[in-house]
Scaffold this motif. Structure first.
Motif, PDB file in Angstrom:
ATOM      1  N   ASP A 171       0.843  -1.195   0.000  1.00 61.01           N
ATOM      2  CA  ASP A 171       0.000   0.000   0.000  1.00 61.01           C
ATOM      3  C   ASP A 171       0.880   1.247   0.000  1.00 61.01           C
ATOM      4  N   ARG A 173       0.498   4.083   1.082  1.00 59.54           N
ATOM      5  CA  ARG A 173       0.425   4.857   2.317  1.00 59.54           C
ATOM      6  C   ARG A 173       1.412   4.393   3.374  1.00 59.54           C
ATOM      7  N   ALA A 213      -8.664   3.995   1.143  1.00 57.15           N
ATOM      8  CA  ALA A 213      -8.040   5.286   0.845  1.00 57.15           C
ATOM      9  C   ALA A 213      -9.024   6.219   0.150  1.00 57.15           C
ATOM     10  N   PRO A 277      -2.149   6.114   8.438  1.00 59.47           N
ATOM     11  CA  PRO A 277      -1.512   7.070   7.539  1.00 59.47           C
ATOM     12  C   PRO A 277      -2.540   7.926   6.801  1.00 59.47           C
ATOM     13  N   PRO A 279      -4.269   9.952   3.633  1.00 54.33           N
ATOM     14  CA  PRO A 279      -4.538   9.489   2.273  1.00 54.33           C
ATOM     15  C   PRO A 279      -3.346   9.703   1.364  1.00 54.33           C
ATOM     16  N   ASP A 280      -3.136   8.774   0.456  1.00 52.99           N
ATOM     17  CA  ASP A 280      -2.008   8.828  -0.462  1.00 52.99           C
ATOM     18  C   ASP A 280      -2.182   9.959  -1.462  1.00 52.99           C
TER      19      ASP A 280
END
Length: 283
Positions: A171, A173, A213, A277, A279-280
């Motif tokens: 992932d 993130r 996400a 974490p 959001p990307d």
């Protein structure tokens, strides 16, 4: 291969030596003093709490190719006779445009043959891969490398931690903004994975998926791409073109197999923030 149900009983580990590159040095698990922690330091801290007089060395240096790991780290580690040795290397070679896979595998074989009889337990890894175009471009090489590592482990009685097979660790993130190194949470999960592979009881589920996400808008993603290019990609290309490495001139952060006192270590390395974490911001 990574199931704890097939792992041996937890060993008594009084000493630990970690070998490798930036992954084992701990980038990008940044500390307040500007240094890096990482999964190996986290694992050492947990092991130190179980036994008096625990000793730890971390010989890893960012940017090292497998040939440099062999020349600079393997003989040193073998001479230390530690209860536990971890070796993670070769991925920096694999991710270069040109790579002699036979040479990489040969050097890994030489390393394992040297380390396995000179330590109590040798641990190898199938390194994690971040989802995206880089992984897809080099996937066949990585899987070639990991298949060879599996064979080496079986031949020499080493353990393998399969991080590559964990979907959560791919992932984005869990990867830093340089898109090459794990975040603090990523390193925490790797430490837990090794802990469990050694046969210790699970303290968390390192394979657990992250919450869904929320994809940023197109403009925000492009801004992040530009920032990544200027801050990380262009300097990386510059080093490749000039034959330099990010680790040139840097010594290992723990070159000696020396006592590790968990209480003192915690003061420098505070507990990681386990907040999910953000959001990307990458495609």
């Amino acid at each position: 291969m990574d199931s704890t149900s097939t792992s041996p009983a937890p060993p008594v580990i009084t000493s630990f030596v970690a070998l490798g590159d930036s992954f084992t040095e701990g980038m990008s698990d940044l500390l307040p003093d500007g240094g890096y922690r990482g999964w190996a330091d986290l694992l050492a801290g947990r092991l130190a709490e179980r036994v008096d007089g625990f000793r730890y060395a971390n010989l890893a240096v960012r940017g090292k190719l497998i040939g440099q790991i062999v020349e600079e780290q393997v003989d040193v580690a073998a001479s230390m006779g530690a209860d536990l040795v971890t070796l993670v290397g070769g991925l920096n070679d694999v991710l270069r445009p040109k790579c002699d896979m036979d040479r990489v595998c040969g050097l890994l074989e030489r390393s394992v043959a040297k380390l396995a009889p000179n330590c109590g337990r040798l641990v190898l890894m199938r390194s994690p891969g971040r989802r995206g175009p880089v992984l897809e471009r080099y996937r066949s090489r990585m899987e070639h490398l990991f298949s060879f590592i599996d064979a080496l482990a079986e031949e020499h009685g080493a353990l393998v931690v399969d991080l590559y097979g964990c979907a959560a660790l791919s992932d984005p993130r869990l990867w830093a903004d340089d898109r090459l190194h794990l975040t603090t949470e990523g390193h925490r999960r790797v430490a837990e994975a090794v802990w469990q592979r050694l046969g210790y009881p699970a303290e968390s589920d390192w394979r657990a998926d992250l919450p869904p996400a929320v994809l940023p808008k197109w403009y925000a993603r492009r801004v992040e791409d530009l920032r990544f290019t200027h801050r990380h990609l262009l300097p990386w290309i510059g080093r490749r073109l000039t034959g330099r490495s990010s680790g040139d001139g840097l010594p290992p952060k723990r070159p000696d197999l020396a006592p590790l006192v968990p209480a003192v270590d915690r003061e420098r390395y505070p507990a990681p923030d386990l907040t999910p974490p953000a959001p990307d911001h990458t495609p």
